[in-house]
Design a protein around this motif. Sequence first.
Motif, PDB file in Angstrom:
ATOM      1  N   ASP A 118       2.373 -10.558   7.270  1.00  0.00           N
ATOM      2  CA  ASP A 118       2.463  -9.781   8.501  1.00  0.00           C
ATOM      3  C   ASP A 118       1.361  -8.727   8.626  1.00  0.00           C
ATOM      4  O   ASP A 118       1.223  -8.097   9.670  1.00  0.00           O
ATOM      5  N   ASN A 119       0.613  -8.504   7.574  1.00  0.00           N
ATOM      6  CA  ASN A 119      -0.444  -7.501   7.576  1.00  0.00           C
ATOM      7  C   ASN A 119      -1.774  -8.162   7.265  1.00  0.00           C
ATOM      8  O   ASN A 119      -1.831  -9.348   6.999  1.00  0.00           O
ATOM      9  N   THR A 120      -2.822  -7.388   7.300  1.00  0.00           N
ATOM     10  CA  THR A 120      -4.150  -7.955   7.084  1.00  0.00           C
ATOM     11  C   THR A 120      -4.483  -7.951   5.599  1.00  0.00           C
ATOM     12  O   THR A 120      -4.686  -6.888   5.018  1.00  0.00           O
ATOM     13  N   PRO A 121      -4.501  -9.136   4.994  1.00  0.00           N
ATOM     14  CA  PRO A 121      -4.866  -9.203   3.578  1.00  0.00           C
ATOM     15  C   PRO A 121      -6.369  -8.945   3.414  1.00  0.00           C
ATOM     16  O   PRO A 121      -7.108  -9.161   4.353  1.00  0.00           O
ATOM     17  N   PRO A 122      -6.826  -8.531   2.260  1.00  0.00           N
ATOM     18  CA  PRO A 122      -6.011  -8.289   1.073  1.00  0.00           C
ATOM     19  C   PRO A 122      -5.256  -6.979   1.192  1.00  0.00           C
ATOM     20  O   PRO A 122      -5.641  -6.095   1.948  1.00  0.00           O
ATOM     21  N   MET A 123      -4.183  -6.899   0.417  1.00  0.00           N
ATOM     22  CA  MET A 123      -3.372  -5.680   0.392  1.00  0.00           C
ATOM     23  C   MET A 123      -3.273  -5.174  -1.041  1.00  0.00           C
ATOM     24  O   MET A 123      -3.139  -5.969  -1.969  1.00  0.00           O
ATOM     25  N   SER A 124      -3.313  -3.871  -1.173  1.00  0.00           N
ATOM     26  CA  SER A 124      -3.135  -3.273  -2.496  1.00  0.00           C
ATOM     27  C   SER A 124      -1.641  -3.185  -2.805  1.00  0.00           C
ATOM     28  O   SER A 124      -0.800  -3.345  -1.917  1.00  0.00           O
ATOM     29  N   THR A 125      -1.342  -2.892  -4.041  1.00  0.00           N
ATOM     30  CA  THR A 125       0.052  -2.694  -4.437  1.00  0.00           C
ATOM     31  C   THR A 125       0.684  -1.597  -3.583  1.00  0.00           C
ATOM     32  O   THR A 125       1.808  -1.751  -3.101  1.00  0.00           O
ATOM     33  N   ASN A 126      -0.059  -0.497  -3.379  1.00  0.00           N
ATOM     34  CA  ASN A 126       0.470   0.609  -2.575  1.00  0.00           C
ATOM     35  C   ASN A 126       0.696   0.196  -1.127  1.00  0.00           C
ATOM     36  O   ASN A 126       1.677   0.618  -0.510  1.00  0.00           O
ATOM     37  N   ASP A 127      -0.212  -0.628  -0.569  1.00  0.00           N
ATOM     38  CA  ASP A 127      -0.027  -1.112   0.802  1.00  0.00           C
ATOM     39  C   ASP A 127       1.261  -1.920   0.922  1.00  0.00           C
ATOM     40  O   ASP A 127       2.043  -1.743   1.859  1.00  0.00           O
ATOM     41  N   VAL A 128       1.469  -2.821  -0.029  1.00  0.00           N
ATOM     42  CA  VAL A 128       2.683  -3.655  -0.007  1.00  0.00           C
ATOM     43  C   VAL A 128       3.910  -2.768  -0.164  1.00  0.00           C
ATOM     44  O   VAL A 128       4.902  -2.940   0.546  1.00  0.00           O
ATOM     45  N   MET A 129       3.842  -1.794  -1.056  1.00  0.00           N
ATOM     46  CA  MET A 129       4.980  -0.902  -1.280  1.00  0.00           C
ATOM     47  C   MET A 129       5.328  -0.130  -0.010  1.00  0.00           C
ATOM     48  O   MET A 129       6.511   0.026   0.314  1.00  0.00           O
ATOM     49  N   LYS A 130       4.330   0.329   0.730  1.00  0.00           N
ATOM     50  CA  LYS A 130       4.584   1.061   1.976  1.00  0.00           C
ATOM     51  C   LYS A 130       5.334   0.193   2.974  1.00  0.00           C
ATOM     52  O   LYS A 130       6.278   0.641   3.618  1.00  0.00           O
ATOM     53  N   VAL A 131       4.917  -1.052   3.110  1.00  0.00           N
ATOM     54  CA  VAL A 131       5.567  -1.963   4.053  1.00  0.00           C
ATOM     55  C   VAL A 131       6.986  -2.285   3.589  1.00  0.00           C
ATOM     56  O   VAL A 131       7.937  -2.220   4.369  1.00  0.00           O
ATOM     57  N   ILE A 132       7.130  -2.631   2.328  1.00  0.00           N
ATOM     58  CA  ILE A 132       8.426  -3.030   1.782  1.00  0.00           C
ATOM     59  C   ILE A 132       9.415  -1.864   1.796  1.00  0.00           C
ATOM     60  O   ILE A 132      10.603  -2.056   2.066  1.00  0.00           O
ATOM     61  N   SER A 133       8.932  -0.652   1.532  1.00  0.00           N
ATOM     62  CA  SER A 133       9.845   0.490   1.429  1.00  0.00           C
ATOM     63  C   SER A 133      10.512   0.819   2.762  1.00  0.00           C
ATOM     64  O   SER A 133      11.550   1.479   2.780  1.00  0.00           O
ATOM     65  N   ASN A 134       9.959   0.326   3.870  1.00  0.00           N
ATOM     66  CA  ASN A 134      10.612   0.505   5.162  1.00  0.00           C
ATOM     67  C   ASN A 134      11.897  -0.301   5.270  1.00  0.00           C
ATOM     68  O   ASN A 134      12.765   0.024   6.070  1.00  0.00           O
ATOM     69  N   GLU A 135      11.996  -1.376   4.483  1.00  0.00           N
ATOM     70  CA  GLU A 135      13.151  -2.265   4.567  1.00  0.00           C
ATOM     71  C   GLU A 135      13.983  -2.303   3.287  1.00  0.00           C
ATOM     72  O   GLU A 135      15.192  -2.517   3.330  1.00  0.00           O
ATOM     73  N   LYS A 136      13.335  -2.126   2.159  1.00  0.00           N
ATOM     74  CA  LYS A 136      14.018  -2.261   0.867  1.00  0.00           C
ATOM     75  C   LYS A 136      13.912  -0.956   0.086  1.00  0.00           C
ATOM     76  O   LYS A 136      12.945  -0.223   0.230  1.00  0.00           O
ATOM     77  N   ASN A 137      14.864  -0.743  -0.761  1.00  0.00           N
ATOM     78  CA  ASN A 137      14.860   0.441  -1.606  1.00  0.00           C
ATOM     79  C   ASN A 137      14.447   0.051  -3.022  1.00  0.00           C
ATOM     80  O   ASN A 137      15.152   0.338  -3.988  1.00  0.00           O
ATOM     81  N   TRP A 138      13.316  -0.640  -3.138  1.00  0.00           N
ATOM     82  CA  TRP A 138      12.836  -1.104  -4.433  1.00  0.00           C
ATOM     83  C   TRP A 138      11.942  -0.051  -5.060  1.00  0.00           C
ATOM     84  O   TRP A 138      11.213   0.661  -4.375  1.00  0.00           O
ATOM     85  N   ASN A 139      11.961  -0.019  -6.399  1.00  0.00           N
ATOM     86  CA  ASN A 139      10.998   0.837  -7.087  1.00  0.00           C
ATOM     87  C   ASN A 139       9.734   0.026  -7.359  1.00  0.00           C
ATOM     88  O   ASN A 139       9.709  -1.193  -7.186  1.00  0.00           O
ATOM     89  N   ILE A 140       8.690   0.699  -7.788  1.00  0.00           N
ATOM     90  CA  ILE A 140       7.393   0.053  -7.973  1.00  0.00           C
ATOM     91  C   ILE A 140       7.448  -1.049  -9.031  1.00  0.00           C
ATOM     92  O   ILE A 140       6.796  -2.077  -8.896  1.00  0.00           O
ATOM     93  N   SER A 141       8.264  -0.854 -10.083  1.00  0.00           N
ATOM     94  CA  SER A 141       8.325  -1.887 -11.130  1.00  0.00           C
ATOM     95  C   SER A 141       8.949  -3.180 -10.598  1.00  0.00           C
ATOM     96  O   SER A 141       8.536  -4.276 -10.993  1.00  0.00           O
ATOM     97  N   THR A 142       9.918  -3.069  -9.710  1.00  0.00           N
ATOM     98  CA  THR A 142      10.498  -4.261  -9.085  1.00  0.00           C
ATOM     99  C   THR A 142       9.437  -4.997  -8.281  1.00  0.00           C
ATOM    100  O   THR A 142       9.285  -6.217  -8.393  1.00  0.00           O
ATOM    101  N   LEU A 143       8.682  -4.244  -7.484  1.00  0.00           N
ATOM    102  CA  LEU A 143       7.624  -4.861  -6.684  1.00  0.00           C
ATOM    103  C   LEU A 143       6.572  -5.517  -7.570  1.00  0.00           C
ATOM    104  O   LEU A 143       6.146  -6.646  -7.304  1.00  0.00           O
ATOM    105  N   LEU A 144       6.167  -4.842  -8.629  1.00  0.00           N
ATOM    106  CA  LEU A 144       5.160  -5.413  -9.533  1.00  0.00           C
ATOM    107  C   LEU A 144       5.654  -6.706 -10.169  1.00  0.00           C
ATOM    108  O   LEU A 144       4.883  -7.660 -10.324  1.00  0.00           O
ATOM    109  N   THR A 145       6.933  -6.753 -10.524  1.00  0.00           N
ATOM    110  CA  THR A 145       7.516  -7.974 -11.083  1.00  0.00           C
ATOM    111  C   THR A 145       7.456  -9.106 -10.061  1.00  0.00           C
ATOM    112  O   THR A 145       7.071 -10.239 -10.390  1.00  0.00           O
TER     113      THR A 145
END
Length: 128
Positions: free
Chosen positions: A21-48
């Motif tokens: 849904d966004n313009t790749p490439p995306m950094s880990t922080n970019d993905v976290m910003k998008v995901i955190s709007n919908e999910k309450n995941w911590n960074i380690s979950t996202l990295l996994t």
Amino acid sequence: MFDKMRRLPDAELEVMKAIWDNTPPMSTNDVMKVISNEKNWNISTLLTLLSRLIDRGFLSSEKRGRERIYYPQVEREEYMEYETKNFIKKLHKNSFMSLVNTLYDNNDLTEQDIDELSQWLEEKKNNG
């Protein structure tokens, strides 16, 4: 690609949707910003999840400075085609009519849906 592709678990699909849904490439922080709007995941979950997607061949990554950036290796349309074919094969024995009948019988198709489907079929018939 279909011979190697596998269905994504819901959490991994959420990550892929954020990247698609966004313009790749995306950094880990970019993905976290998008995901955190919908999910309450911590960074380690996202990295996994990102690591699993790399292992499955859906993403590639590279280190850029202090950040890791991610590139999709499977396009949304490619995955949608795979999922749709798999769904129809598994649940409807490769029958499009079975799918349509299920939607119709459950009142999931509106008159507008039926009109659009009829128009689409007529166009395919005339162009094919």
